[in-house]
Design an enzyme around this catalytic site. Structure first.
Site, mmCIF file in Angstrom:
data_model
loop_
_atom_site.group_PDB
_atom_site.id
_atom_site.type_symbol
_atom_site.label_atom_id
_atom_site.label_comp_id
_atom_site.label_asym_id
_atom_site.label_seq_id
_atom_site.Cartn_x
_atom_site.Cartn_y
_atom_site.Cartn_z
ATOM 1 N N GLU A 1 -0.103 -10.834 14.542
ATOM 2 C CA GLU A 1 -0.253 -10.564 13.101
ATOM 3 C C GLU A 1 0.663 -11.466 12.275
ATOM 4 O O GLU A 1 0.276 -11.957 11.222
ATOM 5 C CB GLU A 1 0.030 -9.084 12.785
ATOM 6 C CG GLU A 1 -1.082 -8.132 13.210
ATOM 7 C CD GLU A 1 -2.400 -8.361 12.454
ATOM 8 O OE1 GLU A 1 -2.380 -8.921 11.356
ATOM 9 O OE2 GLU A 1 -3.455 -7.992 12.998
ATOM 10 N N ASP B 1 -7.441 -6.577 5.245
ATOM 11 C CA ASP B 1 -7.262 -8.026 5.062
ATOM 12 C C ASP B 1 -8.448 -8.571 4.273
ATOM 13 O O ASP B 1 -9.298 -7.815 3.799
ATOM 14 C CB ASP B 1 -7.091 -8.731 6.420
ATOM 15 C CG ASP B 1 -8.368 -8.675 7.265
ATOM 16 O OD1 ASP B 1 -9.362 -8.045 6.830
ATOM 17 O OD2 ASP B 1 -8.381 -9.268 8.354
ATOM 18 N N TYR C 1 0.753 -4.510 4.847
ATOM 19 C CA TYR C 1 -0.451 -4.795 5.650
ATOM 20 C C TYR C 1 -0.114 -4.872 7.138
ATOM 21 O O TYR C 1 -0.770 -4.250 7.977
ATOM 22 C CB TYR C 1 -1.116 -6.118 5.190
ATOM 23 C CG TYR C 1 -2.111 -6.576 6.218
ATOM 24 C CD1 TYR C 1 -3.380 -5.991 6.284
ATOM 25 C CD2 TYR C 1 -1.777 -7.527 7.193
ATOM 26 C CE1 TYR C 1 -4.287 -6.337 7.262
ATOM 27 C CE2 TYR C 1 -2.675 -7.881 8.177
ATOM 28 C CZ TYR C 1 -3.929 -7.299 8.211
ATOM 29 O OH TYR C 1 -4.814 -7.634 9.188
#
Ligand code: SF4
Length: 380
Positions: free
Chosen positions: A55, A156, A138
């Site tokens: 990520e 996203d 996020y």
């Protein structure tokens, strides 16, 4: 009606109608999930270290570029403890080429903190994860869902696109973000009240798979241009697809050059003739030829635009063409929905309009936007 209210109403309707979406999404994911270096085999819980590392790297660039860097990192530092013991210089050297070195510094600082403060194990809640260096809302949500099965939906760009189309979210980005987040969460399926701990293997414990299913759907099927709706597991329940204007979502706030205006254009044929009129001499496209249109307004609503259709005897119903015609003027972009109708011979043109043979349209002073509208309306 303000767009947010309209969107919220749509949300309510979708919540009632879309009960099957979470299961459909997971069934599709089980068959079509992408193979990625950080994903474990189907049915196995992901390794938090690998999820976190991927990520952070994916904040920089796409899956293709990240793949080899990810492999190099895990070959050298197979777990967060090993990375936490590495020197910052080594990490920066390995990171070279991915850009944004502050992220590499945070990556190292995070590994050091997990090793020092958490005994080498990532916290398993969004809150705990967010307290670590370099982990924003996020990323915390993505790790919590994918690695720990927490009931949260990381949103996203891919997910933003899929959700805005599924629910036809009219509110433009970035204002629509909270609404999209809320709508995306409905794709996790109903929650089980009073039971916070996910049970392994059931649909509810698969928040990470739901999120990754949406990410995969957005990257392979619900693409920005020409989405492959025929292959989409959610196609029967997609508002934008039903309207035929899926490519226009997500709506974006108009750039400073001018707000997006929207309207309707009416392509009416009488045999091999087309209904046109001449625009007022003054103003935009002054004196040029056009097919009848509604007003072009920033807050144009489809229904209100259709009500401005020319009054013609013999039009039982207007046929809405799939898609929209877009055009960018110097001061604003325009989106026109095109309606078509054909009327019987000898139907009179409304006041201010006239019939011209389609074969001689090239002699008319048609601006580009009208050429596009006519081509779209006549399927040429
Ligand atoms: S039906 Fe088409 S627009 Fe709707 S979510 Fe699926 S791919 Fe996207």
């Amino acid at each position: 009606m303000p767009p947010s209210i309209a969107a919220k109403r749509k949300q309510t309707a979708a919540n009632e109608d879309g009960a099957a979406r979470p299961a459909l999404l997971l069934q599709w994911y089980d068959r079509h999930r992408r193979k990625l270096p950080w994903r474990p085999p189907a049915g196995e819980r992901a390794d938090p270290y690998r999820v976190w590392l991927s990520e952070i790297m994916l904040q920089q660039t796409g899956v293709k570029t990240v793949g080899p860097y990810f492999e190099k990192f895990v070959a050298r530092w197979p777990d967060v403890d090993a990375l936490g013991r590495a020197s910052l210089d080594d990490v920066l050297r390995m990171w070279a080429g991915l850009g944004y070195y502050s992220r590499a510094r945070n990556l190292h600082a995070c590994a050091v903190a997990v090793r020092r403060d958490h005994g080498g194990a990532f916290p398993d809640t969004e809150e705990g994860l967010r307290a670590l260096p370099g982990i924003g809302p996020y990323t915390a949500s993505a790790i919590a869902a994918i690695a720990f099965g927490r009931r949260t939906m990381p949103v996203d760009g891919n997910i933003e696109r899929v959700v805005s189309r599924l629910f036809a979210v009219e509110e433009p980005l970035p204002k629509a973000k909270p609404l999209i987040q809320q709508l995306a969460a409905t794709l996790l399926g109903p929650s089980r009240a009073g039971d916070e701990k996910p049970r392994a293997g059931d649909e509810e414990s698969r928040a990470g798979d739901s999120a990754q299913a949406l990410m995969d759907l957005g990257s392979s099927i619900c693409t920005p241009k020409k989405p492959a709706c025929a292959l989409c597991p959610l196609k029967e329940d997609c508002s934008a697809r039903a309207r035929g204007d899926q490519e226009t979502f997500p709506r974006k706030a108009a750039k400073k050059t001018g707000e997006l205006r929207r309207g309707a254009a009416f392509v009416v044929t009488r045999g091999d003739e087309l209904l046109v009129r001449t625009r007022a001499e003054k103003g935009l496209l002054g004196g040029m030829t056009e097919v009848p249109t509604s007003d072009w307004l920033a807050a144009q609503d489809d229904k209100a635009a259709l009500q401005q259709a020319p009054a013609l005897k013999g039009v039982a119903r207007w046929h809405r063409k799939a898609g929209v015609v877009t055009h960018v003027f110097t001061h604003f972009p325009l989106e026109l929905v095109v309606y078509t109708a054909s009327v019987p011979a000898r139907t009179a043109a409304p006041e201010g309009a006239r019939w011209v043979p389609i074969a001689t349209l090239q002699n008319e002073a048609l601006p580009n936007v009208m050429r596009k509208v006519i081509a779209h309306g006549l399927d040429r």
